[in-house]
Write an enzyme that holds these catalytic residues in place. Sequence first.
Site, PDB file in Angstrom:
ATOM      1  N   ASN A 277      -4.993   6.230  -7.073  1.00 51.06           N
ATOM      2  CA  ASN A 277      -5.930   7.690  -6.468  1.00 51.06           C
ATOM      3  C   ASN A 277      -4.942   8.875  -7.686  1.00 51.06           C
ATOM      4  OD1 ASN A 277      -4.401   7.170  -4.574  1.00 51.06           O
ATOM      5  ND2 ASN A 277      -5.123   8.877  -3.230  1.00 51.06           N
TER       6      ASN A 277
ATOM      7  N   ASP B 253       0.795   2.313   4.203  1.00 52.87           N
ATOM      8  CA  ASP B 253       0.159   3.533   3.571  1.00 52.87           C
ATOM      9  C   ASP B 253       1.083   5.075   2.587  1.00 52.87           C
ATOM     10  OD1 ASP B 253      -1.952   4.749   2.351  1.00 52.87           O
ATOM     11  OD2 ASP B 253      -3.228   5.037   4.639  1.00 52.87           O
TER      12      ASP B 253
ATOM     13  N   HIS C 117       1.077  -1.124   0.043  1.00 52.89           N
ATOM     14  CA  HIS C 117      -0.087  -0.301   0.091  1.00 52.89           C
ATOM     15  C   HIS C 117       1.306   1.128  -0.173  1.00 52.89           C
ATOM     16  CE1 HIS C 117      -4.227   1.719   1.725  1.00 52.89           C
ATOM     17  NE2 HIS C 117      -3.257   2.590   0.805  1.00 52.89           N
TER      18      HIS C 117
HETATM   19 ZN   LIG Z   1      -6.753   4.626   1.885  1.00 47.45          ZN
END
Ligand SMILES: [Zn+2]
Length: 441
Positions: A95, A311, A61
Amino acid sequence: MSTIVLKHGRVFDPSQKLDQASDILIDSSKGTIAEIGRDLKGDRVIDVRDKLVCPGFLDIHVHFREPGQTAKETIATGSAAAVHGGFSTVVTMPNTDPPLDSSAAIAYQYLQAKNAGKARVFPMGCITKGRAGQELAELGLMARGNSGQPGAVAFTDDGAAVPGSQVMRSAFEYASALDRVIVEHCEDHDLSNGAIMHEGKVSAALGINGYPSAAEEIIVARDIRLAKLANARFHVSHISAKGAVSLVREAKARGVRVTAEVSPHHLLLTDECCRGFDPVYKMNPPLREQSDIDACLEGLLDGTIDCLASDHAPHTSEEKAREFVDAPNGIIGLESNIGVLLSKLVHAGKLPLARFVEAWTTAPARCLGLDKFGVSGQLRKDGPADITVIDLDLEWKLDPNDFKSKARNCPFRGWTLKGAPLYTVVGGVVHDAIGRTRTAK
Ligand SMILES: [Zn+2]
């Protein structure tokens, strides 16, 4: 053949119950492990005496911001940060701007990663067109790939959840037929609308709008049901709420094909950090409470939570210097993950070393089915020479100025740590990691 030998290491692969003093012989021309054993000889010798020699770590991630926001990070700087942080493989989120919702956009990620020549980079594609949450993107075309590339390895609209259950149900059905996993950023945006931190006594004291853990739990619960309906695989991104961990535990017990990841900051920091209004503590999902940390750690220990993931979310220093309410969400993690978790969890006796290594190697590979793309997170003769070498005892101070990432938004800055990656080997190519950078100083 040209060869490299990693000499006298502690070869450690919990998936094979491997923990022994061994050498590893790398065939650099093929990029594979030629031999694991004693007294091996090679053209180049790297002394890793008593250092931990693990399968190459995977971070499934990360946000590399290319195309569109290359002031924050690029595929080149992100993958340099990955190998510097001990990671041989990363999975990037779609994204970007524009979002990765076409096979051409996916192919571009592979091209840029190849040009960078550092970590293996596998992109996820969007679930919906333009990440707008309305209409399914071309999942089949993205999964097929082109020009010899494997295509999108999974699908997510990360940064946001897919709002509609009908679209999400279709996504699970298509993904299942394509042998891909649906990865969800679990947040009910109706419930979190206008909120910028966790809702609790800290948000109340600060007078800042928070959103409750229920916003995460609602989408986890919905997607567990939709995944079951489609008999599809569902991976929960960056789980952070106690109730969400319970939902995953119950679903697994019922045989639902759900997996989950947790990020280091959700195991180490609480919303108390936000009291000083420092935007370095602003992220989504937000930092929650001690009971959430306890539940996430318990979930990681009992296997409810399968793996770790950073992340890694880079922003420019200017953006993160804004007021707490206006600053963007996210922190970076690729170059702090290993040192921070070794120091605060493994050395502290809260997380066994074998579980730590598994949660960065075979577990994430299994969550996304990466073995079908040649990455299993294991050390095997004739397998890819993807290796992470760690000095468990190196004491060092985390200074973001040492990072290869473009970004500096790291909440662990200044921490004194014990344990750091020394080398990251990717397909037989040896890269220096941050432990080497520190000791060279
Ligand atoms: Zn997220």
